[in-house]
Write a protein that holds these residues in place. Sequence first.
Motif, mmCIF file in Angstrom:
data_model
loop_
_atom_site.group_PDB
_atom_site.id
_atom_site.type_symbol
_atom_site.label_atom_id
_atom_site.label_comp_id
_atom_site.label_asym_id
_atom_site.label_seq_id
_atom_site.Cartn_x
_atom_site.Cartn_y
_atom_site.Cartn_z
ATOM 1 N N SER A 1 36.604 64.073 10.843
ATOM 2 C CA SER A 1 36.966 65.073 12.167
ATOM 3 C C SER A 1 36.724 66.458 11.633
ATOM 4 N N LYS B 1 31.260 68.966 17.962
ATOM 5 C CA LYS B 1 30.705 69.890 19.232
ATOM 6 C C LYS B 1 29.208 70.165 19.248
ATOM 7 N N THR C 1 32.235 76.448 13.926
ATOM 8 C CA THR C 1 31.923 75.400 14.994
ATOM 9 C C THR C 1 30.977 75.891 16.118
HETATM 10 C C1 PLP Z 1 37.201 70.854 18.290
HETATM 11 C C2 PLP Z 1 37.428 71.810 17.003
HETATM 12 C C3 PLP Z 1 37.937 71.649 15.763
HETATM 13 C C4 PLP Z 1 38.616 70.357 15.551
HETATM 14 O O1 PLP Z 1 37.715 69.279 15.325
HETATM 15 P P1 PLP Z 1 37.827 67.770 15.885
HETATM 16 O O2 PLP Z 1 36.152 67.180 15.304
HETATM 17 O O3 PLP Z 1 38.025 67.701 17.129
HETATM 18 O O4 PLP Z 1 38.840 67.159 14.863
HETATM 19 C C5 PLP Z 1 38.148 72.735 14.823
HETATM 20 N N1 PLP Z 1 37.775 73.771 15.131
HETATM 21 C C6 PLP Z 1 37.227 74.216 16.381
HETATM 22 C C7 PLP Z 1 36.687 75.584 16.577
HETATM 23 C C8 PLP Z 1 36.820 73.318 17.363
HETATM 24 O O5 PLP Z 1 36.565 73.568 18.479
#
Ligand code: PLP
Length: 423
Positions: free
Chosen positions: A80, A204, A181
Amino acid sequence: MKPSTLCVQAGWQPKKGEPRVLPIYQSTTFKYDNSEQMARLFDLKDSGYFYTRLQNPTNDAVASKIAALEGGVGAMLTSSGQAASFYAVFNICEAGDHFLSSKTIYGGTFNLFGVTMKKMGIECTFFDPDSSDEEIQALFRPNTKCVFGETISNPGGHVFDIERFARLAHANGVPLLVDNTFATPINCRPFEWGADIVTHSTTKYMDGHACAVGGCIVDSGNFDWMSHADKFPGLCAPDESYHGLAYAESFGKMAYITKATAQLMRDLGSIQSPENAFLLNLGLESLHLRMQRHCENAQKVAEFLRDNERVAWINYAGLPEDKYYALGQKYLPNGGCGVIAFGLKGSREDAIRFMDSLKMIAIVTHVADARTCVLHPASHTHRQLSDEQLREAGVAPDLIRLSVGIEDIEDILADIRQALDNM
Ligand SMILES: *Cc1c(COP(=O)(O)O)cnc(C)c1O
């Protein structure tokens, strides 16, 4: 090769007679001919697969595609994004250490750094990225080990001044870690601006279809751990769990990512399943096309919302009047991402009525996939917080997070328009 080509071609390079498409190596274990061959792998003297918790060919192909996209020397997939953020910091911080993080970051990361890692004896100081250099400099302590920020913050849409924070981190002998991300390497490559380590929630845009939770850490190979050996004993001093091997000595530019794999993944787990890595790879093959469409659509939606009388405020770095427009032009010249944060005139109830009136656009906890979706953090993810606490966490009580997808822009705008008219 250019990023678009890397999205399609990097990672899996089949040899004669091998499958053209990356196979799912659905195997926990790998065969060797004799005991000595296996022993050398365990001593990190040879490289090779032996157990999927440490490495798997499907995962490695996808990790190397992401490393190529970011311009790094190596990468590791995690189960994750949360695991990626944790490992990225824990790989260089131990009990008694301290690090700095921007306060405008994803809520899950904020909690991980501020609450959970504190219980492990690692202290995080959150800073306002709009503070002056002097104010940031004053936060460094002798035991500070890294600085962390998000290229584009979730959910606020603030753009992080990577070059400036890299300079501040390096002046204090520590690396800059950037969660990339929302921008993805299609729109920003933080290593080009001095960042040392990049993390991703691949859940994402990289997956992009909302079908597999995952994360990734990429190492630029640029940080010189040995010249700050006293600060980073985990990388520069002998590791007792590998017969006294020192990562920075044995692996040079690959020290950080090798330690993350050989030590943290070995001891803590959180590996991405090969099947999820396969799905992630399918997503990556069209990342360059999707990001372009997400940004085109989001720009039009942002302009529409800005000009609508029911909208009280909007954050989108692509709008010339946005506070982060100049930073956006510097770091994200081709567009940032599809996520827009805005507030409507009126109360929380008005925000809820707007969202409930949407027909195609769905209310989901997710963000950044092909389907346009919406979330009201104050009523959903941050529900337990008072308005006061929300503001402290950098989330306005009326903030609506709209994640613009890749549908036809006319249909997206029509749905938003009819929901606003219904308020
Ligand atoms: C969603 C997200 C995370 C955490 O990721 P998961 O895959 O949900 O554990 C970390 N950083 C950002 C910027 C996110 O949008």
